[in-house]
Design a protein around this motif. Structure first.
Motif, PDB file in Angstrom:
ATOM      1  N   ALA A 140       0.829  -1.199   0.000  1.00  0.00           N
ATOM      2  CA  ALA A 140       0.000   0.000   0.000  1.00  0.00           C
ATOM      3  C   ALA A 140       0.866   1.251   0.000  1.00  0.00           C
ATOM      4  N   ALA A 141       1.991   1.206   0.752  1.00  0.00           N
ATOM      5  CA  ALA A 141       2.887   2.366   0.784  1.00  0.00           C
ATOM      6  C   ALA A 141       3.514   2.620  -0.581  1.00  0.00           C
ATOM      7  N   ASP A 142       3.891   1.525  -1.279  1.00  0.00           N
ATOM      8  CA  ASP A 142       4.447   1.678  -2.629  1.00  0.00           C
ATOM      9  C   ASP A 142       3.432   2.310  -3.569  1.00  0.00           C
ATOM     10  N   GLU A 143       2.185   1.862  -3.470  1.00  0.00           N
ATOM     11  CA  GLU A 143       1.143   2.416  -4.325  1.00  0.00           C
ATOM     12  C   GLU A 143       0.919   3.890  -4.027  1.00  0.00           C
ATOM     13  N   ALA A 144       1.005   4.255  -2.751  1.00  0.00           N
ATOM     14  CA  ALA A 144       0.841   5.666  -2.389  1.00  0.00           C
ATOM     15  C   ALA A 144       1.967   6.506  -2.979  1.00  0.00           C
ATOM     16  N   ASN A 174      14.747  25.431 -11.504  1.00  0.00           N
ATOM     17  CA  ASN A 174      14.369  26.592 -10.708  1.00  0.00           C
ATOM     18  C   ASN A 174      12.871  26.618 -10.402  1.00  0.00           C
ATOM     19  N   GLY A 175      12.246  25.473 -10.527  1.00  0.00           N
ATOM     20  CA  GLY A 175      10.803  25.417 -10.333  1.00  0.00           C
ATOM     21  C   GLY A 175      10.409  25.419  -8.863  1.00  0.00           C
ATOM     22  N   TRP A 176       9.200  25.902  -8.620  1.00  0.00           N
ATOM     23  CA  TRP A 176       8.637  25.865  -7.258  1.00  0.00           C
ATOM     24  C   TRP A 176       7.616  24.737  -7.222  1.00  0.00           C
ATOM     25  N   HIS A 177       7.632  23.968  -6.159  1.00  0.00           N
ATOM     26  CA  HIS A 177       6.765  22.809  -6.056  1.00  0.00           C
ATOM     27  C   HIS A 177       5.864  22.924  -4.846  1.00  0.00           C
ATOM     28  N   ALA A 178       4.593  22.716  -5.077  1.00  0.00           N
ATOM     29  CA  ALA A 178       3.625  22.789  -3.983  1.00  0.00           C
ATOM     30  C   ALA A 178       3.743  21.581  -3.064  1.00  0.00           C
ATOM     31  N   ASP A 179       4.224  20.451  -3.604  1.00  0.00           N
ATOM     32  CA  ASP A 179       4.349  19.240  -2.789  1.00  0.00           C
ATOM     33  C   ASP A 179       5.656  19.279  -1.998  1.00  0.00           C
ATOM     34  N   HIS A 180       5.543  19.116  -0.689  1.00  0.00           N
ATOM     35  CA  HIS A 180       6.728  19.218   0.167  1.00  0.00           C
ATOM     36  C   HIS A 180       7.732  18.109  -0.077  1.00  0.00           C
ATOM     37  N   TRP A 181       7.249  16.966  -0.562  1.00  0.00           N
ATOM     38  CA  TRP A 181       8.195  15.873  -0.780  1.00  0.00           C
ATOM     39  C   TRP A 181       9.167  16.171  -1.909  1.00  0.00           C
ATOM     40  N   LEU A 182       8.882  17.217  -2.703  1.00  0.00           N
ATOM     41  CA  LEU A 182       9.788  17.623  -3.781  1.00  0.00           C
ATOM     42  C   LEU A 182      10.747  18.738  -3.357  1.00  0.00           C
ATOM     43  N   ARG A 237      11.289   8.632  -6.885  1.00  0.00           N
ATOM     44  CA  ARG A 237      10.919   7.650  -5.860  1.00  0.00           C
ATOM     45  C   ARG A 237      11.811   7.800  -4.629  1.00  0.00           C
ATOM     46  N   GLU A 238      13.082   8.077  -4.850  1.00  0.00           N
ATOM     47  CA  GLU A 238      13.977   8.286  -3.705  1.00  0.00           C
ATOM     48  C   GLU A 238      13.493   9.451  -2.850  1.00  0.00           C
ATOM     49  N   LEU A 239      13.099  10.551  -3.511  1.00  0.00           N
ATOM     50  CA  LEU A 239      12.616  11.718  -2.763  1.00  0.00           C
ATOM     51  C   LEU A 239      11.324  11.392  -2.035  1.00  0.00           C
ATOM     52  N   ALA A 240      10.411  10.700  -2.708  1.00  0.00           N
ATOM     53  CA  ALA A 240       9.128  10.362  -2.087  1.00  0.00           C
ATOM     54  C   ALA A 240       9.315   9.389  -0.933  1.00  0.00           C
ATOM     55  N   THR A 241      10.245   8.449  -1.078  1.00  0.00           N
ATOM     56  CA  THR A 241      10.479   7.472  -0.018  1.00  0.00           C
ATOM     57  C   THR A 241      11.118   8.117   1.197  1.00  0.00           C
ATOM     58  N   SER A 242      12.087   9.009   0.961  1.00  0.00           N
ATOM     59  CA  SER A 242      12.775   9.660   2.083  1.00  0.00           C
ATOM     60  C   SER A 242      11.856  10.584   2.858  1.00  0.00           C
ATOM     61  N   SER A 243      10.808  11.095   2.207  1.00  0.00           N
ATOM     62  CA  SER A 243       9.886  12.003   2.895  1.00  0.00           C
ATOM     63  C   SER A 243       8.694  11.278   3.496  1.00  0.00           C
ATOM     64  N   ALA A 244       8.555   9.982   3.189  1.00  0.00           N
ATOM     65  CA  ALA A 244       7.423   9.219   3.719  1.00  0.00           C
ATOM     66  C   ALA A 244       7.608   8.972   5.198  1.00  0.00           C
ATOM     67  N   SER A 245       6.502   8.731   5.877  1.00  0.00           N
ATOM     68  CA  SER A 245       6.557   8.484   7.315  1.00  0.00           C
ATOM     69  C   SER A 245       7.238   7.158   7.590  1.00  0.00           C
ATOM     70  N   GLN A 289       2.035   9.519  -6.093  1.00  0.00           N
ATOM     71  CA  GLN A 289       2.701  10.824  -6.001  1.00  0.00           C
ATOM     72  C   GLN A 289       3.551  11.113  -7.230  1.00  0.00           C
ATOM     73  N   ILE A 290       4.301  10.110  -7.682  1.00  0.00           N
ATOM     74  CA  ILE A 290       5.273  10.374  -8.747  1.00  0.00           C
ATOM     75  C   ILE A 290       4.691  10.165 -10.145  1.00  0.00           C
ATOM     76  N   ASN A 291       3.678   9.302 -10.276  1.00  0.00           N
ATOM     77  CA  ASN A 291       3.153   9.015 -11.612  1.00  0.00           C
ATOM     78  C   ASN A 291       2.577  10.227 -12.336  1.00  0.00           C
ATOM     79  N   PRO A 292       1.787  11.090 -11.682  1.00  0.00           N
ATOM     80  CA  PRO A 292       1.268  12.257 -12.406  1.00  0.00           C
ATOM     81  C   PRO A 292       2.360  13.145 -12.991  1.00  0.00           C
ATOM     82  N   ILE A 293       3.479  13.289 -12.260  1.00  0.00           N
ATOM     83  CA  ILE A 293       4.595  14.101 -12.770  1.00  0.00           C
ATOM     84  C   ILE A 293       5.181  13.450 -14.013  1.00  0.00           C
ATOM     85  N   LEU A 294       5.394  12.147 -13.950  1.00  0.00           N
ATOM     86  CA  LEU A 294       5.988  11.440 -15.084  1.00  0.00           C
ATOM     87  C   LEU A 294       5.047  11.396 -16.273  1.00  0.00           C
TER      88      LEU A 294
END
Length: 1009
Positions: free
Chosen positions: A230-234, A277-285, A368-376, A238-243
């Motif tokens: 479930a955590a992998d799917e979560a 130089n982009g600004w990202h609304a998602d904190h995991w980025l 995925r590395e960024l999303a994993t490192s920011s996950a609980s 997060q990353i699929n819409p960007i890709l």
């Protein structure tokens, strides 16, 4: 970085090796049918579909309910199932399971009746809340019910009270049941319902006890930290819409208003430039900028980015292959499209540079590395401690399956209790060996057997009607029409032969040997027109004739002005002022759309008239090398190359030495509006293109006197009186267009007129037969009304079922037309002309034919198969939410994985089965061809296709089974006979059986002779 650099080569190998599991669908504008599971062709069909089902979470076969409906309507007979089980079990089918019966009997019972296999909660609800323990299944045979009830009651009265109770393991349960039914004193007065309730309660208790005491032990769960939890799917969400957005922008072929910056530098650098130089609304980025800085500072390659990401996520080297494969398949549609654009789409306007898939993986793992490192911590722990859910099902679930089987077989609980431990073990083992997937496999094989036996029997009967075919003398027909082998042309050819019995129709792969990159007048780019496994070497252009040159330039200028105006209007509507104007003028723009829906046929004709105003005028094909002055890149054919093509085609389809004065070469394609999958209806032999240019090119080659002279030197004579005409059949609106008629000599004018009149009548009849499959078409319409109906469908903006395409394809005949002429095959057969009498001893003509026919037809057939059995996983779902992305594919809505495969509206009437090839050649010849062609051998020996041989020496029919050709014994049933195709299909919408069409004989009583 030394350790990283040492690993990069291996990582690239792992990724590119994993790419073979990705969909191989290229740009949707040239939709090429292929085996959806091409990566599994090194396995047998059964093993391959099961392995793919586990990997992709898809179905290998239809649901059991569909097969059972097929049984109910006699689409699968009991005899078919019996034959399959006999072939499957051999001598083991007679093995007894205690006193319950044979293994064959057990499996037939499991096939004959639907078995509910739910979760433990569902089973317990059924037991506790329904009347499952009070009433037998409604479909249980009365004899079975009576046998079980009487056995249970008799045992209770006679044995249980006379000592059996002391050693009965269900004594307490039996006592409780007796008390619920009024106590011991009431046993003698039990009515039928009470006896049945006691029988079922005892049966259930026995099944449950057996499952608890004798069933095989559960498999031990295995830790698998890289399973998709479930955590992998979560994290994926997060990353699929960007890709998805970035892949669409990177692969864009001209749909976007602006080009992606730095696209030429590759996928990774373009991503880095866009997000530096982009600004990202998602904190995991938040850390993305630091990672990009690291990539720039250390000049990291994509492989090094991947290696570092795997290192930081703690993925051990031993786990990397599995981990990379999982990530590669997470968005397998987009990943597959990137790989195709990198390796197999050099002709597109914007192909992907080499290394794109590796760079995609670098970006994916970076995210995925960024999303994993920011996950609980808890989410990461859940991901790392996921358990394999393959543990054996609970005893209550296994018991419920046995409980259902026992009811239909007439087994009582007492019968089960009397089994020995070894007999219990055998029973549970056999139940576990025949789960739903295995039952569906047997159902499917019986499903295929039913059609295959009838198809072969029909060919035998039809051939027998004409005597020994090898002694038939060739006759010169009034004219000949060479169509594509396409299954949709089967009905067109059949109707044409009914309209004009003196004509002859033939079938050939619809590129007619002319493999080329083609650019039509007014088109900006070349596209391949040939089978997907062929790489063209020639570029051919369509140009205006000399007298039309100036007029063509004016039309081109008009098209350019109109195109720029439309583009400016589209982009302008995205501005504030343009948006206001669009709001005011928008209602006017809806008028053409409304007309397309309300009056599709009339609006289509208006659109065609408008196109002719800025259209092409008279044109020619610059097919000869150096013939095009305006397009110097066009490297046409030399006279010798053209002669080789013409000679090969005439030999292939058996026209050598028997050409009529007029030969119509008829390519095909399909036209519809608002249909992203339009190319999927075009010619598969032309790589998803339209075969008109190929037919036109071949006719021009064959009419050239210089080519004819060179063809004669190759041993093939073309009579001076023979004229070739190129044509194009639109399989959607059933129109037929002709090329270069003004160049035809006067001596064939009358024959052309006769052929056109017959073809006009045949296409109207063809439209009538096609219309019977459309629910919106009246079954009482005449041929003119049917033709108008299909013309309207082709021009209807709202039509999601413009035509049925290859739906229902099932067979391919390679041989003389005599075998199938006059045989109603319900538009289900690819028809390939081949005359073994004109081939040489080495059978080089047949080998060349099969080298193209088997892969093309198998690809079409298997794509329809998989898109039908699992339209969600292997197909692309319904057309309604589809949105074109990058002009290369479709997504569901505004953002999803690229949907590969076929939409539901193309396959909903399809009967999924492996195609049956029936080839007129001795078995030893086919075995030799298989041995020399690895692709054909893999498909045949792996059972991805079925194959049968008609020996031309004795007309014996043999079927390839168990690694060898075995004689086929027809069932002796005589075919129904009808005076015409119309008389056979009139008033019917569903699939029809084979029938002989004989105008001299009426339909016999009962449809049989």
């Amino acid at each position: 970085m030394n350790h990283v650099a040492g690993e990069t080569g291996l990582l690239v190998e792992l990724i590119e090796h994993g790419a073979h599991l990705l969909p191989s669908q290229g740009p949707i504008s040239v939709f090429v049918h292929h085996n959806t599971l091409h990566a599994f062709e090194d396995q047998t069909f059964s093993a391959g579909v099961n392995a793919a089902a586990d990997l992709y979470d898809c179905h290998p076969y239809l649901p059991e309910a569909e097969y059972r409906r097929a049984v109910a309507c006699d689409r699968i007979s009991s005899a078919d199932l019996e034959h399959e089980l006999f072939d499957e079990l051999n001598d083991t089918g007679d093995r007894l399971i205690g006193h319950l019966g044979t293994l064959h009997y057990l499996r037939m019972s499991m096939l004959a009746y639907e078995l509910f296999e739910g979760s433990e909660e569902e089973v317990r609800w059924s037991i506790d809340e329904s009347d499952t323990l009070k009433r037998f299944r409604s479909d249980a045979p009365e004899a079975s019910r009576r046998t079980a009830v009487e056995a249970s009651y008799r045992w209770l009265v006679r044995d249980y009270n006379n000592g059996a109770r002391s050693h009965c393991p269900l004594a307490n349960s039996i006592e409780a049941s007796v008390e619920r039914l009024g106590g011991r004193s009431a046993i003698a007065t039990w009515n039928e319902e009470e006896r049945e309730a006691f029988c079922l309660q005892t049966l259930w208790d026995a099944c449950l006890l057996g499952a608890q005491l004798h069933s095989a032990e559960s498999r031990v769960s295995v830790d698998n930290p890289w399973r998709c939890s479930a955590a992998d799917e979560a994290i994926g969400q997060q990353i699929n819409p960007i890709l998805i957005r970035f892949c669409a922008a990177f692969l864009d072929q001209g749909q976007a208003a602006a080009t992606l910056p730095d696209r030429g530098r590759g996928f990774l650098q373009a991503f880095v430039s866009l997000h530096r130089n982009g600004w990202h609304a998602d904190h995991w980025l938040d850390s993305l900028a630091d990672r990009i800085l690291e990539i720039d500072r250390d000049e990291l390659s994509p492989e090094e980015v991947i290696s570092l990401a795997l290192d930081r996520m703690g993925v051990a080297a031993a786990d990397q292959p599995e981990y990379l494969q999982r990530e590669l398949l997470a968005l397998r549609g987009w990943a597959g499209l990137l790989w195709q654009m990198e390796t197999n789409a050099e002709w597109t306007p914007c192909p992907a540079p080499r290394g794109t898939l590796v760079e995609y993986m670098a970006v994916r793992l970076l995210l995925r590395e960024l999303a994993t490192s920011s996950a609980s911590v808890s989410a990461v722990s859940a991901s790392a401690s996921g358990q394999d859910e393959g543990a054996a099902s609970a005893p209550v679930c296994r018991a419920y399956v046995l409980f259902q089987i026992a009811q239909v077989c007439g087994w009582s609980g007492i019968d089960l209790l009397s089994l020995t431990n070894d007999e219990w073990a055998t029973l549970w083992t056999e139940l576990q060996r025949f789960p739903s997937r295995e039952r569906r496999r047997v159902f499917h094989q019986a499903y295929e057997r039913h059609y295959r036996d009838r198809a072969l029997n029909a060919l035998v009967q039809n051939g027998r009607k004409k005597g020994h075919l090898s002694t038939a003398k060739p006759q010169q027909p009034a004219y000949q029409v060479v169509c594509c082998i396409d299954d949709r042309e089967e009905s067109f050819r059949r109707h044409l032969e009914e309209v004009d019995p003196e004509c002859e129709t033939l079938g050939l792969a619809g590129f007619f040997g002319v493999a080329m990159y083609y650019r039509g007048l007014g088109e900006a780019f070349y596209r391949p027109l040939c089978p997907v496994n062929v790489k063209p070497k020639h570029h051919i252009v369509e140009e205006p004739v000399y007298s039309e040159t100036e007029a063509s330039r004016r039309r081109a200028s008009a098209r350019k002005v109109i195109g720029k105006a439309a583009q400016s209007a589209t982009r302008g509507s995205q501005s504030i002022l343009g948006g206001l104007l669009a709001g005011v003028l928008g209602p006017l723009a809806t008028l053409p759309l409304v007309l397309r829906v309300v009056f599709p046929r009339r609006s289509g004709r208006l659109a065609n008239t408008a196109r002719r105003l800025v259209g092409s005028g008279r044109t020619r094909l610059a097919i000869e090398a150096g013939a095009s002055a305006e397009s110097p890149e066009a490297n046409g054919y030399t006279v010798d190359e053209m002669a080789a093509i013409v000679a090969a085609v005439l030999r292939m389809c058996g026209l050598e030495g028997r050409l009529s004065p007029l030969v119509v070469i008829c390519g095909h394609g399909s036209s519809s509006v608002n249909n992203p999958h339009a190319a999927a209806y075009d010619c598969g032999a032309c790589g998803g293109g339209r075969g008109g240019p190929n037919a036109r090119a071949f006719a021009r080659m064959a009419n050239d006197p210089r080519v004819r002279q060179a063809v004669l030197a190759l041993g093939v004579a073309i009579p001076e009186s023979t004229v070739f005409i190129g044509a194009y059949h639109n399989t959607c609106d059933d129109s037929v267009d002709y090329y270069d008629l003004d160049e035809a000599p006067a001596r064939v004018t009358e024959k052309i007129r006769r052929a056109r009149l017959s073809i006009d009548e045949a296409r109207a009849r063809n439209a009538h037969e096609r219309s019977r499959r459309f629910e919106s078409a009246s079954l009482t319409a005449d041929t003119v009304q049917a033709l108008h109906h299909v013309e309207g469908r082709a021009a209807d903006l709202s039509q999601v079922r413009s035509e049925c395409g290859h739906a229902t394809n099932a067979t391919c005949l390679v041989g003389r037309r005599d075998w199938s002429r006059g045989l109603f095959m319900d538009r289900r057969a690819f028809l390939t002309s081949y005359d073994p009498a004109t081939d040489n001893e080495e059978r080089t003509v047949l080998a060349g034919l099969l080298g193209a026919v088997i892969p093309v037809c198998a690809g079409i057939n298997l794509e329809y198969y998989f898109s039908r059995v699992d339209n969600r996983g292997y197909g692309c779902g319904t057309k309604l939410p589809h949105n074109v992305a990058a002009m290369l594919g479709v997504m569901d809505g505004a953002g999803s994985d690229v949907r590969t495969g076929l939409p539901w509206q193309m396959v909903e009437i399809h009967e999924p089965m492996r195609i049956l090839f029936v080839i007129e050649a001795p078995p030893k010849v086919l075995l030799k061809i298989m041995a020399n062609n690895a692709a054909i051998d893999r498909l045949v020996r792996g059972s991805w296709v079925q194959i049968a041989s008609i020996d031309p020496d004795n007309n014996e029919l043999l079927l390839f089974q168990r690694g060898q050709f075995e004689p086929f014994v027809d069932n002796g049933e005589k075919l129904p006979v009808a005076t015409s195709s119309l008389a056979w299909y009139r008033g019917q919408r569903d699939h029809l059986e084979f029938a002989q069409i004989d105008p001299s004989r009426g339909t016999s009583v009962g449809g049989l002779l």
